[in-house]
Design a protein around this motif. Structure first.
Motif, PDB file in Angstrom:
ATOM      1  N   ALA A   1       0.835  -1.201   0.000  1.00  0.00           N
ATOM      2  CA  ALA A   1       0.000   0.000   0.000  1.00  0.00           C
ATOM      3  C   ALA A   1       0.866   1.246   0.000  1.00  0.00           C
ATOM      4  O   ALA A   1       1.871   1.325   0.713  1.00  0.00           O
ATOM      5  N   LEU A   2       0.499   2.238  -0.811  1.00  0.00           N
ATOM      6  CA  LEU A   2       1.213   3.508  -0.891  1.00  0.00           C
ATOM      7  C   LEU A   2       0.431   4.601  -0.155  1.00  0.00           C
ATOM      8  O   LEU A   2      -0.752   4.446   0.144  1.00  0.00           O
ATOM      9  N   ARG A   3       1.105   5.704   0.118  1.00  0.00           N
ATOM     10  CA  ARG A   3       0.488   6.768   0.904  1.00  0.00           C
ATOM     11  C   ARG A   3      -0.682   7.428   0.189  1.00  0.00           C
ATOM     12  O   ARG A   3      -1.578   7.973   0.818  1.00  0.00           O
ATOM     13  N   ASP A   4      -0.679   7.409  -1.143  1.00  0.00           N
ATOM     14  CA  ASP A   4      -1.745   8.077  -1.892  1.00  0.00           C
ATOM     15  C   ASP A   4      -3.012   7.233  -2.015  1.00  0.00           C
ATOM     16  O   ASP A   4      -3.948   7.616  -2.710  1.00  0.00           O
ATOM     17  N   GLY A   5      -3.049   6.085  -1.341  1.00  0.00           N
ATOM     18  CA  GLY A   5      -4.230   5.233  -1.378  1.00  0.00           C
ATOM     19  C   GLY A   5      -4.174   4.142  -2.419  1.00  0.00           C
ATOM     20  O   GLY A   5      -5.053   3.276  -2.460  1.00  0.00           O
ATOM     21  N   SER A   6      -3.155   4.151  -3.264  1.00  0.00           N
ATOM     22  CA  SER A   6      -3.014   3.104  -4.276  1.00  0.00           C
ATOM     23  C   SER A   6      -2.257   1.915  -3.703  1.00  0.00           C
ATOM     24  O   SER A   6      -1.641   2.004  -2.630  1.00  0.00           O
ATOM     25  N   VAL A   7      -2.299   0.815  -4.423  1.00  0.00           N
ATOM     26  CA  VAL A   7      -1.646  -0.415  -3.976  1.00  0.00           C
ATOM     27  C   VAL A   7      -0.877  -1.009  -5.148  1.00  0.00           C
ATOM     28  O   VAL A   7      -1.439  -1.177  -6.248  1.00  0.00           O
ATOM     29  N   VAL A   8       0.395  -1.308  -4.939  1.00  0.00           N
ATOM     30  CA  VAL A   8       1.193  -2.006  -5.937  1.00  0.00           C
ATOM     31  C   VAL A   8       1.026  -3.506  -5.696  1.00  0.00           C
ATOM     32  O   VAL A   8       1.310  -4.003  -4.598  1.00  0.00           O
ATOM     33  N   VAL A   9       0.563  -4.201  -6.723  1.00  0.00           N
ATOM     34  CA  VAL A   9       0.174  -5.605  -6.573  1.00  0.00           C
ATOM     35  C   VAL A   9       0.892  -6.458  -7.596  1.00  0.00           C
ATOM     36  O   VAL A   9       1.007  -6.082  -8.770  1.00  0.00           O
ATOM     37  N   GLU A  10       1.380  -7.593  -7.150  1.00  0.00           N
ATOM     38  CA  GLU A  10       1.919  -8.564  -8.092  1.00  0.00           C
ATOM     39  C   GLU A  10       0.772  -9.195  -8.874  1.00  0.00           C
ATOM     40  O   GLU A  10      -0.330  -9.375  -8.350  1.00  0.00           O
ATOM     41  N   GLY A  11       1.049  -9.540 -10.121  1.00  0.00           N
ATOM     42  CA  GLY A  11      -0.010 -10.045 -10.983  1.00  0.00           C
ATOM     43  C   GLY A  11      -0.633 -11.331 -10.506  1.00  0.00           C
ATOM     44  O   GLY A  11      -1.787 -11.634 -10.822  1.00  0.00           O
ATOM     45  N   THR A  12       0.111 -12.114  -9.715  1.00  0.00           N
ATOM     46  CA  THR A  12      -0.399 -13.415  -9.266  1.00  0.00           C
ATOM     47  C   THR A  12      -1.267 -13.325  -8.009  1.00  0.00           C
ATOM     48  O   THR A  12      -1.821 -14.323  -7.568  1.00  0.00           O
ATOM     49  N   VAL A  13      -1.381 -12.131  -7.429  1.00  0.00           N
ATOM     50  CA  VAL A  13      -2.210 -11.973  -6.229  1.00  0.00           C
ATOM     51  C   VAL A  13      -3.672 -12.198  -6.602  1.00  0.00           C
ATOM     52  O   VAL A  13      -4.158 -11.692  -7.619  1.00  0.00           O
ATOM     53  N   THR A  14      -4.381 -12.946  -5.784  1.00  0.00           N
ATOM     54  CA  THR A  14      -5.779 -13.239  -6.088  1.00  0.00           C
ATOM     55  C   THR A  14      -6.671 -12.039  -5.747  1.00  0.00           C
ATOM     56  O   THR A  14      -6.368 -11.250  -4.853  1.00  0.00           O
ATOM     57  N   ILE A  15      -7.755 -11.936  -6.493  1.00  0.00           N
ATOM     58  CA  ILE A  15      -8.713 -10.856  -6.262  1.00  0.00           C
ATOM     59  C   ILE A  15      -9.336 -10.997  -4.886  1.00  0.00           C
ATOM     60  O   ILE A  15      -9.590 -10.004  -4.197  1.00  0.00           O
ATOM     61  N   ARG A  16      -9.571 -12.212  -4.463  1.00  0.00           N
ATOM     62  CA  ARG A  16     -10.151 -12.440  -3.144  1.00  0.00           C
ATOM     63  C   ARG A  16      -9.245 -11.902  -2.038  1.00  0.00           C
ATOM     64  O   ARG A  16      -9.720 -11.316  -1.064  1.00  0.00           O
ATOM     65  N   ASP A  17      -7.935 -12.090  -2.185  1.00  0.00           N
ATOM     66  CA  ASP A  17      -7.007 -11.576  -1.176  1.00  0.00           C
ATOM     67  C   ASP A  17      -7.018 -10.049  -1.149  1.00  0.00           C
ATOM     68  O   ASP A  17      -6.949  -9.434  -0.082  1.00  0.00           O
ATOM     69  N   LEU A  18      -7.101  -9.436  -2.330  1.00  0.00           N
ATOM     70  CA  LEU A  18      -7.172  -7.975  -2.399  1.00  0.00           C
ATOM     71  C   LEU A  18      -8.450  -7.451  -1.741  1.00  0.00           C
ATOM     72  O   LEU A  18      -8.423  -6.499  -0.958  1.00  0.00           O
ATOM     73  N   ASN A  19      -9.558  -8.076  -2.083  1.00  0.00           N
ATOM     74  CA  ASN A  19     -10.840  -7.655  -1.489  1.00  0.00           C
ATOM     75  C   ASN A  19     -10.819  -7.811   0.015  1.00  0.00           C
ATOM     76  O   ASN A  19     -11.331  -6.969   0.759  1.00  0.00           O
ATOM     77  N   ARG A  20     -10.227  -8.897   0.472  1.00  0.00           N
ATOM     78  CA  ARG A  20     -10.172  -9.153   1.910  1.00  0.00           C
ATOM     79  C   ARG A  20      -9.282  -8.137   2.616  1.00  0.00           C
ATOM     80  O   ARG A  20      -9.634  -7.599   3.662  1.00  0.00           O
ATOM     81  N   GLU A  21      -8.146  -7.836   2.022  1.00  0.00           N
ATOM     82  CA  GLU A  21      -7.171  -6.968   2.668  1.00  0.00           C
ATOM     83  C   GLU A  21      -7.634  -5.512   2.724  1.00  0.00           C
ATOM     84  O   GLU A  21      -7.451  -4.834   3.740  1.00  0.00           O
ATOM     85  N   PHE A  22      -8.256  -5.033   1.629  1.00  0.00           N
ATOM     86  CA  PHE A  22      -8.601  -3.614   1.550  1.00  0.00           C
ATOM     87  C   PHE A  22     -10.102  -3.351   1.540  1.00  0.00           C
ATOM     88  O   PHE A  22     -10.528  -2.226   1.307  1.00  0.00           O
ATOM     89  N   ASP A  23     -10.893  -4.402   1.771  1.00  0.00           N
ATOM     90  CA  ASP A  23     -12.347  -4.274   1.815  1.00  0.00           C
ATOM     91  C   ASP A  23     -12.894  -3.713   0.508  1.00  0.00           C
ATOM     92  O   ASP A  23     -13.793  -2.877   0.496  1.00  0.00           O
ATOM     93  N   TRP A  24     -12.326  -4.178  -0.613  1.00  0.00           N
ATOM     94  CA  TRP A  24     -12.785  -3.781  -1.930  1.00  0.00           C
ATOM     95  C   TRP A  24     -13.876  -4.731  -2.405  1.00  0.00           C
ATOM     96  O   TRP A  24     -14.201  -5.716  -1.744  1.00  0.00           O
TER      97      TRP A  24
END
Length: 429
Positions: free
Chosen positions: A344-367
């Motif tokens: 996670a970056l200070r501006d609210g964006s997130v640098v993500v590796e391409g292999t990261v699952t969408i479910r993990d992203l949703n879980r981590e950032f409540d997306w």
């Protein structure tokens, strides 16, 4: 005459109290928490048991309450009308209508229901035994009324549906989970866990498995010493063994079994049969859902399975820990490889590796990124872009901005994901 008037007024007052009782009871019982009533019954509260029995036959309960409420309201209105006609003549009808409407509305409807809605569980327990008697007394009438109602509705082709099915009950559970919107870390984690439990039957093992490109396998035809070295250098306890071809999995070697065998053989490792001490591989189809796989792991008392496609080609592996992590989040120990692939970056964006699952992203950032068409963030970008994007290319969809940071051949390896709200705020006017 004065005594008759006083008795009539007293009777009307009593009827209004009864009306308030029925109105408040109806609101309390319909608003009472079924979960809390169930818990109290399990703890031995007899009043909670009565509440649950009443709610189990809600149509009879509501019918009895409405019957009682209408009886006392109509009787009170009739008495008031008769009394006022005798006092002021025909104008008493208007006075009785206005007066009883205000009295019933304020003291027999709004007041008791307002109090009941804020103290639903306590009032439901308090009135449960009295209402049980009311339901029993009015039961013949309510049964007849229900029959008339159902028969009338059937004439118009309306059928009374059965209680909530499994899918509707699941939606009710999901709604209840989303209602608890506390922002504390514990509340957020509990909400994520509950969501994940409900999602287990909707997620296939293909979406959470470790892809074959990241699976450490061992060629069983190697010298035993080299196999032992590879097992010791691996961070994993269970390792697939293959022979001749990486798709030809012949066993799953447990590090503890190898250690036990090495200890038995002492220095004579040449005669150690690795395949013999390994467990038989367990192959499962990629379409197996996580709930079914979790139950299979428990029944077979195993922790490791090989995922294959319809042609029998190995796609990856899934473990019991992988499924548990879908519920409780990442489980790490001292041997796990560091790095979740998200920064996670200070501006609210997130640098993500391409292999990261969408479910993990949703879980981590409540997306709320969709995961129906793709399981990884790179797969989602490819699905939406309909092409292999170039480095620096930017896309916007599903309320997010996606910037391609790195690409290795045709594989997207790094993406910067920014919610559009943050992206708009950060951009200069």
């Amino acid at each position: 005459m004065d005594t008759t008037i006083l008795v009539t007024f007293g009777t009307i007052a009593v009827l209004l109290v009864l009306s308030a009782f029925f109105s408040g009871s109806e609101t309390a019982l319909t608003a009472a928490s079924p979960a809390r009533m169930h818990t109290l019954e399990q703890q031995g509260d007899p009043r909670a048991q009565v509440v649950n029995r009443l709610l189990a036959q809600k149509d009879r309960l509501i019918g009895a309450i409405l019957l009682g409420n209408n009886l006392v309201n109509i009787l009170a209105s009739a008495l008031a009308t008769s009394l006022l006609i005798s006092l002021v003549g025909e104008a008493g009808v208007a006075y009785a209508t206005i007066g009883m409407t205000m009295l019933v509305l304020i003291f027999a409807e709004v007041l008791p229901k307002t109090y009941a809605i804020h103290n639903a569980d306590g009032i439901a327990l308090a009135v449960s035994r009295t209402l049980r008697v009311v339901v029993q007394v009015f039961s013949p009438v309510t049964v007849a009324v229900q029959w008339i109602v159902r028969s009338t509705l059937s004439l118009f082709g309306v059928r009374i549906t059965s209680p909530l099915g499994a899918s509707l009950r699941e939606e009710e559970l999901r709604g209840a989970i989303e209602l608890h919107t506390g922002e504390g870390e514990e509340e957020k984690h509990a909400r994520e866990m509950l969501r994940s439990i409900l999602d287990l039957a909707d997620v296939d093992v293909e979406e959470i498995m470790v892809h074959r490109s990241n699976v450490i396998t061992i060629n069983v035809d190697q010298p035993t010493e080299k196999i032992v070295d590879e097992v010791l250098s691996s961070p994993y306890t269970r390792l697939p063994l293959w022979r001749d071809d990486p798709d030809n999995i012949v066993g799953v070697l447990h590090a503890k079994s190898l250690l036990r065998a090495v200890h038995t053989q002492q220095a004579d490792l040449e005669h150690l049969d690795i395949v013999e001490i390994a467990n038989n591989p367990w192959f499962i189809p990629e379409t197996t859902d996580l709930l079914a796989q979790l139950q299979a792991f428990r029944q077979r008392q195993e922790h490791f399975a090989i995922v294959v496609d319809e042609y029998g080609e190995v796609l990856g592996v899934v473990t019991l820990e992988d499924i548990l992590e879908e519920v409780v989040g990442e489980i790490a120990d001292e041997y796990d490889i560091e790095g979740e692939g998200m920064r996670a970056l200070r501006d609210g964006s997130v640098v993500v590796e391409g292999t990261v699952t969408i479910r993990d992203l949703n879980r981590e950032f409540d997306w709320r990124l969709p995961d129906e068409e793709a399981s990884t963030i790179a797969g989602l970008v490819l699905h939406e872009a309909r092409r292999i994007p170039d480095i620096g290319q930017v896309f916007a969809f599903h309320g997010f901005r996606f910037e391609i940071l790195r690409r290795q051949r045709n594989q997207i390896t790094s993406i910067k994901v920014t919610p559009l709200a943050e992206a708009t705020e950060a951009s200069p006017e």
